[in-house]
Design a protein around this motif. Sequence first.
Motif, PDB file in Angstrom:
ATOM      1  N   ARG A  52      29.524  44.019  19.998  1.00  0.00           N
ATOM      2  CA  ARG A  52      30.442  43.124  19.301  1.00  0.00           C
ATOM      3  C   ARG A  52      31.878  43.298  19.765  1.00  0.00           C
ATOM      4  N   ALA A  53      32.216  44.491  20.204  1.00  0.00           N
ATOM      5  CA  ALA A  53      33.569  44.727  20.697  1.00  0.00           C
ATOM      6  C   ALA A  53      33.715  44.357  22.173  1.00  0.00           C
ATOM      7  N   GLY A  54      32.602  44.054  22.834  1.00  0.00           N
ATOM      8  CA  GLY A  54      32.646  43.675  24.236  1.00  0.00           C
ATOM      9  C   GLY A  54      32.905  44.832  25.173  1.00  0.00           C
ATOM     10  N   ILE A  55      32.410  46.023  24.786  1.00  0.00           N
ATOM     11  CA  ILE A  55      32.599  47.201  25.634  1.00  0.00           C
ATOM     12  C   ILE A  55      31.264  47.918  25.787  1.00  0.00           C
ATOM     13  N   SER A  56      31.242  48.919  26.642  1.00  0.00           N
ATOM     14  CA  SER A  56      30.034  49.712  26.820  1.00  0.00           C
ATOM     15  C   SER A  56      29.979  50.810  25.757  1.00  0.00           C
ATOM     16  N   THR A  57      28.777  51.317  25.508  1.00  0.00           N
ATOM     17  CA  THR A  57      28.653  52.430  24.559  1.00  0.00           C
ATOM     18  C   THR A  57      29.387  53.667  25.085  1.00  0.00           C
ATOM     19  N   LYS A  58      29.463  53.804  26.401  1.00  0.00           N
ATOM     20  CA  LYS A  58      30.186  54.929  26.994  1.00  0.00           C
ATOM     21  C   LYS A  58      31.660  54.870  26.604  1.00  0.00           C
ATOM     22  N   THR A  59      32.234  53.673  26.680  1.00  0.00           N
ATOM     23  CA  THR A  59      33.637  53.507  26.287  1.00  0.00           C
ATOM     24  C   THR A  59      33.808  53.761  24.795  1.00  0.00           C
ATOM     25  N   LEU A  60      32.867  53.293  24.000  1.00  0.00           N
ATOM     26  CA  LEU A  60      32.940  53.510  22.551  1.00  0.00           C
ATOM     27  C   LEU A  60      32.943  54.994  22.231  1.00  0.00           C
ATOM     28  N   TYR A  61      32.049  55.749  22.858  1.00  0.00           N
ATOM     29  CA  TYR A  61      31.978  57.181  22.592  1.00  0.00           C
ATOM     30  C   TYR A  61      33.192  57.925  23.151  1.00  0.00           C
ATOM     31  N   ARG A  62      33.828  57.362  24.160  1.00  0.00           N
ATOM     32  CA  ARG A  62      35.056  57.980  24.666  1.00  0.00           C
ATOM     33  C   ARG A  62      36.181  57.856  23.645  1.00  0.00           C
ATOM     34  N   LEU A  63      36.190  56.739  22.911  1.00  0.00           N
ATOM     35  CA  LEU A  63      37.238  56.512  21.920  1.00  0.00           C
ATOM     36  C   LEU A  63      36.910  57.155  20.572  1.00  0.00           C
ATOM     37  N   PHE A  64      35.616  57.162  20.219  1.00  0.00           N
ATOM     38  CA  PHE A  64      35.177  57.712  18.935  1.00  0.00           C
ATOM     39  C   PHE A  64      33.933  58.560  19.175  1.00  0.00           C
ATOM     40  N   PRO A  65      33.913  59.805  18.706  1.00  0.00           N
ATOM     41  CA  PRO A  65      32.774  60.688  18.991  1.00  0.00           C
ATOM     42  C   PRO A  65      31.465  60.265  18.343  1.00  0.00           C
ATOM     43  N   GLY A  66      31.520  59.384  17.341  1.00  0.00           N
ATOM     44  CA  GLY A  66      30.297  58.944  16.685  1.00  0.00           C
ATOM     45  C   GLY A  66      30.575  57.856  15.662  1.00  0.00           C
ATOM     46  N   LYS A  67      29.517  57.374  15.031  1.00  0.00           N
ATOM     47  CA  LYS A  67      29.650  56.277  14.076  1.00  0.00           C
ATOM     48  C   LYS A  67      30.466  56.691  12.856  1.00  0.00           C
ATOM     49  N   ALA A  68      30.268  57.929  12.399  1.00  0.00           N
ATOM     50  CA  ALA A  68      31.015  58.408  11.220  1.00  0.00           C
ATOM     51  C   ALA A  68      32.509  58.442  11.508  1.00  0.00           C
ATOM     52  N   ALA A  69      32.872  58.904  12.706  1.00  0.00           N
ATOM     53  CA  ALA A  69      34.292  58.955  13.086  1.00  0.00           C
ATOM     54  C   ALA A  69      34.874  57.552  13.185  1.00  0.00           C
ATOM     55  N   LEU A  70      34.073  56.617  13.688  1.00  0.00           N
ATOM     56  CA  LEU A  70      34.535  55.226  13.790  1.00  0.00           C
ATOM     57  C   LEU A  70      34.727  54.629  12.400  1.00  0.00           C
ATOM     58  N   PHE A  71      33.793  54.893  11.488  1.00  0.00           N
ATOM     59  CA  PHE A  71      33.930  54.379  10.126  1.00  0.00           C
ATOM     60  C   PHE A  71      35.181  54.949   9.463  1.00  0.00           C
TER      61      PHE A  71
END
Length: 219
Positions: A52-71
């Motif tokens: 939905r953000a238009g990025i790779s999961t690798k990029t997502l994990y680089r910015l946030f270590p996990g779903k809890a941290a993102l929430f």
Amino acid sequence: MAQAKSDSEARPRGRPPVRSDEETTRIVLEAARHTFAVEGYAATSTEELARRAGISTKTLYRLFPGKAALFEAMCADRLERLLSAVDLQGSDEVDIETGLRAALMACADLALDPEVVALQRMVLQESAAFPELAANFYNNGISRTVRALAGWLRIQVKRRRIAIDDAEEVAGMLIGMVASAPQRAAIYGGMPLPSRKQVERRVRTCAALFLDGCRAKLP
């Protein structure tokens, strides 16, 4: 042919500009806000958030270590935006009752914001399986609102407008009077959130109840 050449020349060449981490983070948080609200925390995957953000999961994990941290970051960001609009600065130009009503109204606007109530509903639904969600929501939102109102109350104490001992305890009581019942009705009873006029009436009542018992006595 000339037209085709013109169109080709008008078309940008090379790779599109790379987004900064700051901009990407903003897009991820916005996507997370909508996805969590619609799907819930447990049903939302990091793969779906990245898509939905238009990025790779690798990029997502680089910015946030996990779903809890993102929430947690999403809640903090959204509440920060709402809290930044809350002005609880005291003023010598208004009487204590007018000032208190304005401060309580600002807190009510935050506590009864439809998006905040929706987040709170989701946190309650998911808290048994993910207890850290409730703690993060409390620390990033509820307790910060209480501290903001407590700071305003301390200013009034210094100006000898009211007499109280524990500003944070009183702030929690006041926010509870203003917002807790409408929140519970919306979350548990499926009732609509109160209208602006209803909130204003509730604020006036709460201010009167408080000041009749705590107004500082003039020497």
